[in-house]
Design a protein around this motif. Structure first.
Motif, short mmCIF file in Angstrom:
data_model
loop_
_atom_site.label_atom_id
_atom_site.label_comp_id
_atom_site.label_asym_id
_atom_site.label_seq_id
_atom_site.Cartn_x
_atom_site.Cartn_y
_atom_site.Cartn_z
N ARG A 83 -6.48 -2.30 1.35
CA ARG A 83 -5.31 -1.92 2.15
C ARG A 83 -5.05 -0.42 2.03
O ARG A 83 -4.65 0.24 3.00
N ASP A 123 -7.43 1.27 4.20
CA ASP A 123 -7.02 1.13 5.60
C ASP A 123 -6.17 2.33 6.02
O ASP A 123 -6.27 2.83 7.14
N ARG A 157 -5.27 0.58 14.96
CA ARG A 157 -5.53 0.68 13.54
C ARG A 157 -6.75 -0.15 13.16
O ARG A 157 -6.85 -1.32 13.51
N SER A 180 -9.07 -1.91 10.22
CA SER A 180 -8.76 -2.54 8.95
C SER A 180 -9.99 -3.22 8.38
O SER A 180 -10.86 -3.70 9.12
N TYR A 181 -10.06 -3.25 7.04
CA TYR A 181 -11.10 -4.03 6.39
C TYR A 181 -10.79 -5.52 6.43
O TYR A 181 -11.65 -6.35 6.15
N ASP A 182 -9.54 -5.85 6.77
CA ASP A 182 -9.10 -7.25 6.83
C ASP A 182 -9.41 -7.99 5.53
O ASP A 182 -9.97 -9.09 5.52
N GLN A 183 -9.04 -7.36 4.43
CA GLN A 183 -9.20 -7.97 3.11
C GLN A 183 -7.87 -7.96 2.38
O GLN A 183 -7.17 -6.93 2.38
N TYR A 184 -7.54 -9.08 1.76
CA TYR A 184 -6.28 -9.17 1.01
C TYR A 184 -6.52 -8.59 -0.39
O TYR A 184 -6.66 -9.31 -1.39
N CYS A 185 -6.63 -7.26 -0.42
CA CYS A 185 -6.96 -6.51 -1.63
C CYS A 185 -6.24 -5.17 -1.55
O CYS A 185 -6.25 -4.52 -0.50
N SER A 186 -5.58 -4.77 -2.63
CA SER A 186 -4.79 -3.53 -2.58
C SER A 186 -5.67 -2.32 -2.33
O SER A 186 -5.26 -1.38 -1.62
N ASP A 192 1.70 5.34 9.63
CA ASP A 192 1.61 4.64 8.36
C ASP A 192 2.66 5.09 7.34
O ASP A 192 2.63 4.64 6.19
#
Length: 210
Positions: free
Chosen positions: A15, A18, A4, A6-12, A64
């Motif tokens: 995610r 992703d 997988r 991922s942008y690896d950002q804590y942002c909805s 997912d």
């Protein structure tokens, strides 16, 4: 199955992208909003996608929790893909994306593929608020039906509905495009003869009086 990305950002929003930001994923959702589809049917209605990419996206969607794969009972004995509740929840996302992109359809390019049922989701925006029911739509490109008010099941389908529709609409592809872009309203289309409405139920009456 590919790892997988991922942008690896804590942002909805990050995610969400992703899960559905890869090329073709949201268009697969568009097709599965019509109900369970076989792999071969999906491939036929997604011109331009390779078999490897389609298979990969479907596996990602299963992982997912957006779609599931199940085997139909005999005599069909074929596998179909269908959306989960999480996948069906993407309907308003596709509606909003389609509304945003509608002005880009002002000119149809010679290379553009088209399927009649691709007009279902844009048309549903014009039909919102008229009530619940099944509407059969006939275009130059073919036929499809929409299910207004559907919550758990398919929101549209290719070809005629299996049951008797509450109303029938006949219009040309240009008028359907204008409705989707907001350049023509439903009342204007009915009063101007761009849409022919048949049927005697409340939904057909509401369409004629829109």
């Amino acid at each position: 199955m590919s790892p997988r990305r991922s942008y690896d950002q804590y942002c909805s929003a990050a995610r969400a992208l992703d899960a559905v930001g890869d090329r073709w994923t949201l268009l697969i959702v568009r097709e599965l909003l019509a109900g369970p589809r076989r792999y071969t049917d999906l491939h036929a209605d997604l011109p331009g996608v390779s078999t490897d990419v389609l298979a990969s996206r479907l596996k990602d969607m299963e992982r997912d929790g957006l779609a599931t794969r199940r085997r139909l009972p005999p005599p069909a004995a074929a596998y179909v893909y269908e959306l989960s509740g999480r996948g069906r929840a993407l309907l308003p996302v596709l509606q909003a994306l389609g509304e945003w992109g509608a002005p880009l359809l002002a000119e149809r390019r010679p290379t553009d593929a088209v399927r009649a049922h691709w007009f279902a989701l844009p048309l549903m925006r014009s039909l919102a608020g008229l009530g619940d029911g099944v509407i059969h739509v006939r275009l130059d490109e073919g036929e499809f039906h929409v299910r207004l008010g559907s919550v758990d099941g398919p929101v549209y389908g290719e070809g005629p509905a299996p049951e008797e529709p509450d109303a029938r609409l006949t219009l040309d592809t240009e008028a359907c495009s204008l409705l989707g872009r907001g350049d023509l309203t439903l009342p204007e289309a009915v009063r101007g003869g761009r849409i022919t409405v048949t049927g005697e139920g409340p939904l057909a009456k509401a369409l004629r009086e829109a």
